[in-house]
Design a protein around this motif. Structure first.
Motif, PDB file in Angstrom:
ATOM      1  N   GLY A 210       7.583  30.091 -38.732  1.00  0.00           N
ATOM      2  CA  GLY A 210       8.751  29.515 -38.065  1.00  0.00           C
ATOM      3  C   GLY A 210       8.404  28.610 -36.891  1.00  0.00           C
ATOM      4  N   ILE A 211       7.194  28.114 -36.846  1.00  0.00           N
ATOM      5  CA  ILE A 211       6.745  27.229 -35.765  1.00  0.00           C
ATOM      6  C   ILE A 211       6.725  25.798 -36.294  1.00  0.00           C
ATOM      7  CG2 ILE A 211       4.863  26.679 -34.189  1.00  0.00           C
ATOM      8  CD1 ILE A 211       3.914  29.588 -34.535  1.00  0.00           C
ATOM      9  N   GLN A 212       7.250  24.867 -35.493  1.00  0.00           N
ATOM     10  CA  GLN A 212       7.251  23.465 -35.907  1.00  0.00           C
ATOM     11  C   GLN A 212       6.517  22.624 -34.865  1.00  0.00           C
ATOM     12  OE1 GLN A 212      11.309  22.341 -36.408  1.00  0.00           O
ATOM     13  NE2 GLN A 212      11.406  23.159 -38.478  1.00  0.00           N
ATOM     14  N   TYR A 213       5.564  21.856 -35.339  1.00  0.00           N
ATOM     15  CA  TYR A 213       4.853  20.894 -34.499  1.00  0.00           C
ATOM     16  C   TYR A 213       5.105  19.511 -35.081  1.00  0.00           C
ATOM     17  CZ  TYR A 213       2.264  24.773 -32.423  1.00  0.00           C
ATOM     18  OH  TYR A 213       1.931  25.920 -31.773  1.00  0.00           O
ATOM     19  N   SER A 214       5.732  18.654 -34.309  1.00  0.00           N
ATOM     20  CA  SER A 214       6.058  17.321 -34.817  1.00  0.00           C
ATOM     21  C   SER A 214       4.825  16.414 -34.867  1.00  0.00           C
ATOM     22  CB  SER A 214       7.142  16.674 -33.964  1.00  0.00           C
ATOM     23  OG  SER A 214       6.696  16.552 -32.630  1.00  0.00           O
ATOM     24  N   TRP A 215       3.844  16.686 -34.049  1.00  0.00           N
ATOM     25  CA  TRP A 215       2.665  15.825 -34.009  1.00  0.00           C
ATOM     26  C   TRP A 215       1.831  15.935 -35.279  1.00  0.00           C
ATOM     27  CZ3 TRP A 215      -2.141  17.972 -34.461  1.00  0.00           C
ATOM     28  CH2 TRP A 215      -2.268  19.329 -34.189  1.00  0.00           C
ATOM     29  N   ILE A 216       1.915  17.065 -35.977  1.00  0.00           N
ATOM     30  CA  ILE A 216       1.132  17.235 -37.203  1.00  0.00           C
ATOM     31  C   ILE A 216       1.576  16.228 -38.262  1.00  0.00           C
ATOM     32  CG2 ILE A 216       0.634  18.793 -39.120  1.00  0.00           C
ATOM     33  CD1 ILE A 216       0.654  21.103 -37.180  1.00  0.00           C
ATOM     34  N   GLU A 217       2.868  16.021 -38.374  1.00  0.00           N
ATOM     35  CA  GLU A 217       3.374  15.066 -39.357  1.00  0.00           C
ATOM     36  C   GLU A 217       2.958  13.644 -39.010  1.00  0.00           C
ATOM     37  OE1 GLU A 217       7.593  13.593 -41.316  1.00  0.00           O
ATOM     38  OE2 GLU A 217       7.565  15.322 -39.977  1.00  0.00           O
ATOM     39  N   GLU A 218       3.003  13.310 -37.737  1.00  0.00           N
ATOM     40  CA  GLU A 218       2.617  11.952 -37.313  1.00  0.00           C
ATOM     41  C   GLU A 218       1.137  11.690 -37.572  1.00  0.00           C
ATOM     42  OE1 GLU A 218       4.772   9.693 -36.283  1.00  0.00           O
ATOM     43  OE2 GLU A 218       6.403  11.131 -36.481  1.00  0.00           O
ATOM     44  N   VAL A 219       0.309  12.656 -37.268  1.00  0.00           N
ATOM     45  CA  VAL A 219      -1.133  12.487 -37.483  1.00  0.00           C
ATOM     46  C   VAL A 219      -1.449  12.408 -38.969  1.00  0.00           C
ATOM     47  CG1 VAL A 219      -3.388  13.595 -37.169  1.00  0.00           C
ATOM     48  CG2 VAL A 219      -1.765  13.560 -35.291  1.00  0.00           C
ATOM     49  N   SER A 220      -0.784  13.228 -39.777  1.00  0.00           N
ATOM     50  CA  SER A 220      -1.059  13.195 -41.211  1.00  0.00           C
ATOM     51  C   SER A 220      -0.609  11.875 -41.840  1.00  0.00           C
ATOM     52  CB  SER A 220      -0.406  14.378 -41.924  1.00  0.00           C
ATOM     53  OG  SER A 220       0.991  14.315 -41.810  1.00  0.00           O
ATOM     54  N   VAL A 221       0.512  11.325 -41.387  1.00  0.00           N
ATOM     55  CA  VAL A 221       0.954  10.018 -41.892  1.00  0.00           C
ATOM     56  C   VAL A 221      -0.031   8.922 -41.471  1.00  0.00           C
ATOM     57  CG1 VAL A 221       2.740   8.249 -41.678  1.00  0.00           C
ATOM     58  CG2 VAL A 221       3.386  10.616 -42.076  1.00  0.00           C
ATOM     59  N   GLY A 222      -0.493   8.971 -40.237  1.00  0.00           N
ATOM     60  CA  GLY A 222      -1.481   7.992 -39.771  1.00  0.00           C
ATOM     61  C   GLY A 222      -2.781   8.069 -40.547  1.00  0.00           C
ATOM     62  N   CYS A 223      -3.248   9.277 -40.813  1.00  0.00           N
ATOM     63  CA  CYS A 223      -4.474   9.449 -41.607  1.00  0.00           C
ATOM     64  C   CYS A 223      -4.281   8.950 -43.028  1.00  0.00           C
ATOM     65  CB  CYS A 223      -4.897  10.910 -41.609  1.00  0.00           C
ATOM     66  SG  CYS A 223      -5.646  11.468 -40.089  1.00  0.00           S
ATOM     67  N   PHE A 224      -3.104   9.191 -43.594  1.00  0.00           N
ATOM     68  CA  PHE A 224      -2.849   8.712 -44.956  1.00  0.00           C
ATOM     69  C   PHE A 224      -2.841   7.189 -45.009  1.00  0.00           C
ATOM     70  CE2 PHE A 224      -0.079   7.624 -48.548  1.00  0.00           C
ATOM     71  CZ  PHE A 224      -0.801   8.226 -49.559  1.00  0.00           C
TER      72      PHE A 224
END
Length: 79
Positions: free
Chosen positions: A41-55
């Motif tokens: 139940g923990i959400q980190y918004s930075w993980i999505e941003e970093v994964s999109v940048g890496c992709f």
């Protein structure tokens, strides 16, 4: 002449290696994000941003490596 060929091979390998690292980071971050979100139940918004940048970097590095190997698709149009 052989030094030029070795430099090209090393550049292709470096781009492919860096692309492999960035896609690995993307996969790991997405799996971690899914685990954290659905099971803890923990959400980190930075993980999505970093994964999109890496992709995005994976796509760019893969395109340049393919271009150097002449592996991109060519389309000829006849008018």
């Amino acid at each position: 002449m052989s030094n030029d060929i070795l430099k090209k091979i090393r550049a292709i390998e470096f781009e492919a290696l860096l692309g492999s690292i960035t896609i690995s980071i993307t996969v790991i971050l997405v799996i971690v994000n899914v685990f954290l979100r659905y099971f803890l139940g923990i959400q980190y918004s930075w993980i999505e941003e970093v994964s999109v940048g890496c992709f995005i970097w994976t796509v760019y590095l893969g395109a340049t490596a393919s271009y150097r190997k002449r592996g991109l698709i060519g389309v000829d149009a006849v008018t």
